[in-house]
Design a protein around this motif. Structure first.
Motif, short mmCIF file in Angstrom:
data_model
loop_
_atom_site.label_atom_id
_atom_site.label_comp_id
_atom_site.label_asym_id
_atom_site.label_seq_id
_atom_site.Cartn_x
_atom_site.Cartn_y
_atom_site.Cartn_z
N TYR A 1 7.33 -9.63 8.02
CA TYR A 1 6.02 -8.99 7.94
C TYR A 1 5.19 -9.67 6.85
O TYR A 1 5.70 -10.46 6.06
CB TYR A 1 6.16 -7.51 7.60
CG TYR A 1 6.93 -6.69 8.61
CD1 TYR A 1 6.27 -5.79 9.44
CD2 TYR A 1 8.31 -6.79 8.72
CE1 TYR A 1 6.97 -5.02 10.36
CE2 TYR A 1 9.02 -6.03 9.64
CZ TYR A 1 8.34 -5.14 10.46
OH TYR A 1 9.03 -4.39 11.38
N ALA A 2 3.92 -9.33 6.79
CA ALA A 2 3.06 -9.81 5.70
C ALA A 2 1.98 -8.78 5.45
O ALA A 2 1.56 -8.05 6.36
CB ALA A 2 2.45 -11.17 6.03
N ALA A 3 1.49 -8.72 4.20
CA ALA A 3 0.45 -7.77 3.83
C ALA A 3 -0.40 -8.35 2.71
O ALA A 3 0.06 -9.16 1.91
CB ALA A 3 1.08 -6.44 3.37
N GLY A 4 -1.66 -7.92 2.67
CA GLY A 4 -2.55 -8.30 1.57
C GLY A 4 -3.40 -9.52 1.86
O GLY A 4 -3.61 -9.92 3.01
N GLU B 1 -10.23 -10.31 1.91
CA GLU B 1 -9.75 -10.44 0.53
C GLU B 1 -10.31 -9.32 -0.35
O GLU B 1 -11.14 -9.56 -1.22
CB GLU B 1 -10.15 -11.80 -0.03
CG GLU B 1 -9.64 -12.99 0.78
CD GLU B 1 -10.42 -14.26 0.48
OE1 GLU B 1 -11.28 -14.24 -0.41
OE2 GLU B 1 -10.19 -15.27 1.17
N THR B 2 -9.86 -8.10 -0.12
CA THR B 2 -10.32 -6.99 -0.94
C THR B 2 -9.14 -6.17 -1.44
O THR B 2 -8.07 -6.13 -0.83
CB THR B 2 -11.26 -6.05 -0.15
OG1 THR B 2 -10.50 -5.37 0.87
CG2 THR B 2 -12.41 -6.83 0.49
N TRP B 3 -9.37 -5.48 -2.54
CA TRP B 3 -8.37 -4.58 -3.12
C TRP B 3 -8.03 -3.49 -2.12
O TRP B 3 -6.86 -3.15 -1.91
CB TRP B 3 -8.93 -3.99 -4.40
CG TRP B 3 -8.00 -3.16 -5.21
CD1 TRP B 3 -7.25 -3.55 -6.27
CD2 TRP B 3 -7.74 -1.75 -5.04
NE1 TRP B 3 -6.52 -2.49 -6.78
CE2 TRP B 3 -6.82 -1.38 -6.04
CE3 TRP B 3 -8.20 -0.78 -4.16
CZ2 TRP B 3 -6.34 -0.08 -6.17
CZ3 TRP B 3 -7.73 0.53 -4.28
CH2 TRP B 3 -6.81 0.86 -5.28
N ALA B 4 -9.06 -2.93 -1.48
CA ALA B 4 -8.84 -1.82 -0.54
C ALA B 4 -8.01 -2.26 0.66
O ALA B 4 -7.15 -1.52 1.14
CB ALA B 4 -10.19 -1.26 -0.07
N ASN B 5 -8.25 -3.48 1.14
CA ASN B 5 -7.46 -3.97 2.27
C ASN B 5 -6.00 -4.16 1.89
O ASN B 5 -5.10 -3.80 2.66
CB ASN B 5 -8.04 -5.29 2.77
CG ASN B 5 -7.24 -5.86 3.93
OD1 ASN B 5 -7.32 -5.38 5.05
ND2 ASN B 5 -6.44 -6.89 3.66
N ALA B 6 -5.75 -4.73 0.72
CA ALA B 6 -4.37 -4.93 0.28
C ALA B 6 -3.64 -3.60 0.15
O ALA B 6 -2.48 -3.46 0.57
CB ALA B 6 -4.35 -5.67 -1.05
N GLN B 7 -4.33 -2.61 -0.39
CA GLN B 7 -3.71 -1.29 -0.55
C GLN B 7 -3.47 -0.63 0.81
O GLN B 7 -2.37 -0.14 1.09
CB GLN B 7 -4.61 -0.40 -1.40
CG GLN B 7 -4.03 0.98 -1.67
CD GLN B 7 -5.02 1.90 -2.34
OE1 GLN B 7 -6.12 2.13 -1.85
NE2 GLN B 7 -4.65 2.42 -3.50
N GLY B 8 -4.49 -0.60 1.66
CA GLY B 8 -4.37 0.08 2.94
C GLY B 8 -3.41 -0.61 3.89
O GLY B 8 -2.61 0.05 4.58
N ALA C 1 -0.90 -2.55 3.09
CA ALA C 1 0.47 -2.40 2.58
C ALA C 1 1.07 -1.06 3.00
O ALA C 1 2.23 -0.99 3.43
CB ALA C 1 0.48 -2.54 1.06
N ALA C 2 0.28 0.00 2.88
CA ALA C 2 0.78 1.32 3.28
C ALA C 2 1.08 1.36 4.78
O ALA C 2 2.09 1.93 5.21
CB ALA C 2 -0.25 2.39 2.92
N ALA C 3 0.20 0.73 5.58
CA ALA C 3 0.41 0.72 7.03
C ALA C 3 1.64 -0.10 7.41
O ALA C 3 2.39 0.28 8.33
CB ALA C 3 -0.84 0.15 7.71
N VAL C 4 1.86 -1.21 6.74
CA VAL C 4 3.02 -2.05 7.02
C VAL C 4 4.31 -1.30 6.67
O VAL C 4 5.28 -1.32 7.44
CB VAL C 4 2.94 -3.38 6.24
CG1 VAL C 4 4.26 -4.13 6.29
CG2 VAL C 4 1.82 -4.25 6.82
N ALA C 5 4.32 -0.62 5.54
CA ALA C 5 5.50 0.14 5.15
C ALA C 5 5.82 1.22 6.18
O ALA C 5 6.98 1.41 6.57
CB ALA C 5 5.29 0.76 3.77
#
Length: 406
Positions: free
Chosen positions: A267-270, A287-294, A296-300
């Motif tokens: 998988y990959a995230a961020g 390339e946003t903070w919100a995308n990396a956070q959201g 990551a949660a979806a991938v988990a």
């Protein structure tokens, strides 16, 4: 395989990597989780590096997880050198090898460099805590800072420097500021704002040399003196490991809505990922903070419950604090129709964009109360007209609460 008990290795200990690790535990994963970071520092937040950290130097406030992540093995200060997808192993620079059942790339990005300036001791990027430490040492009254790049990071840094009494100059190769991330009208407002704060801005110009004495020469022959030059001209995806491992990439790791790559169990995230933009439909890196956070949660969630977790599709958004100006943007930068809510001369206003009669983009300047309801209206496919959303006295919060997906 029991998705809740297998061994997970996460390469990258930034916001996305920490988010995946935390999300796995919160979703019920009980197997071993190992988080690998190449920097020696504990995981930290990057957005404050260009502003609040430079003002107060509080490194403790940067930490993404003040308390240790629950049952997560954090290994820092050693880069991963290779990934073997077939053998399901990761090799690190110290020679150690880790086995995994599933792997997550959260390797982020690295700054673009100007090769002609790379050898100068006066030139630095701003990406890591160590970069920010160096820059902070130069931000003192009377000092001179030159920033190459008029994007969010460059403008945040210039504004912070001015607050500290450092004279800031911004050199941008394009004819306007924030060309990729904000509408043209917003760029004009930002230019007026920063010049009014004393920032010297050169548009349509590039830096050709920086000598040992700090003399900076632009392509038109103009010169500036700088104690430090910071290059902020964008980033490059850290996808080298993935490419070597045979993972599908295209200026970033290609993933689906669940963060899955073309390799089973990987998988990959961020920021390193390239996936479908929910509004434009294009495959992009967001390339946003919100995308990396959201993401990551979806991938988990997808790793724990592959059949039940929804795909990631949050409306992209970001914020940028530039001195006394807070810019918040969501959705697309450009539509086929736009309208203003409020008056730019007042210092607080919103620029709204429509495409095919749907609200598709919002850029808010010092209008925090308006931003969140408008962001929600983008997400639900709002078809209200420009006249309806910009009418004086309209209650955006009430409209957002009563509007359902189109």
């Amino acid at each position: 395989m029991n998705t809740r008990t297998d061994r997970v290795v996460i390469v990258g200990a930034g916001l996305a990597g920490v988010g995946v690790a935390r999300g796995l535990r919160q979703s019920g994963h009980t197997g071993p989780i190992t988080l690998l970071g190449d920097e020696a520092h504990p995981p930290y937040d990057r957005p404050p590096l260009s502003k609040q950290y430079l003002l107060d130097g509080d490194e403790a406030a940067l930490r993404l997880s003040p308390e240790p992540l629950p049952d997560v093995a954090l290994l820092t200060g050693c880069a991963v050198t290779s990934v073997d997808v077939a053998g399901r192993t990761v090799r690190r620079q110290d020679g150690s090898v880790l086995d995994w059942d599933r792997l997550v790339f959260a390797t982020g990005t690295r700054p673009r460099q100007l090769e002609t300036l790379a050898a100068s001791h006066r030139v630095t990027p701003l990406r890591t805590l160590d970069d920010a430490r160096r820059i902070r040492q130069h931000l003192r009254p009377g000092a001179r800072l030159l920033v190459i790049g008029g994007g969010p990071i460059g403008l945040e840094l210039a504004a912070t420097a001015q607050q500290l009494g450092t004279h800031a100059t911004v050199v941008e190769a394009a004819e306007r500021l924030m060309g990729r991330s904000a509408p043209a009208l917003i760029a004009k407002h930002l230019l007026r704002h920063h010049r009014a704060q004393g920032v010297n801005v050169h548009l349509g110009r590039s830096v050709v040399s920086v000598d040992d004495g700090g003399l900076v020469t632009l392509d038109d022959g103009h010169t500036e003196h700088a104690d430090l030059v910071v290059v902020g001209i964008g980033v490059v995806a850290n996808d080298t490991l993935a490419i070597a491992a045979g993972i599908a990439t295209e200026d970033g790791i290609l993933v689906d809505g669940h963060g899955r790559t073309n390799a089973p169990g990987v998988y990959a995230a961020g920021d390193v990922t390239r996936h479908r933009h929910p509004l434009s439909g294009r495959i992009e890196r967001i390339e946003t903070w919100a995308n990396a956070q959201g993401q990551a949660a979806a991938v988990a969630a997808a790793m724990v419950d592959p059949d039940g977790a929804p795909p990631y599709g949050d409306t992209p958004w970001y914020w940028s604090d530039q001195g006394s100006l807070r810019l918040q943007c969501a959705g697309l930068v450009q539509g086929d129709t736009q309208a203003l809510r409020g008056d730019p001369d007042s210092g607080s206003f919103v620029l709204l964009q429509w495409q095919a009669d749907r609200l598709c983009g919002v850029a808010a300047v010092n209008a925090v109360r308006d931003f969140n309801p408008l962001r929600r209206l983008i997400a639900v496919g709002c078809t209200l007209t420009p006249e309806q959303l910009t009418a004086p006295g309209v209650n955006l919060k009430q409209i957002a609460q009563s509007t359902h997906p189109a």
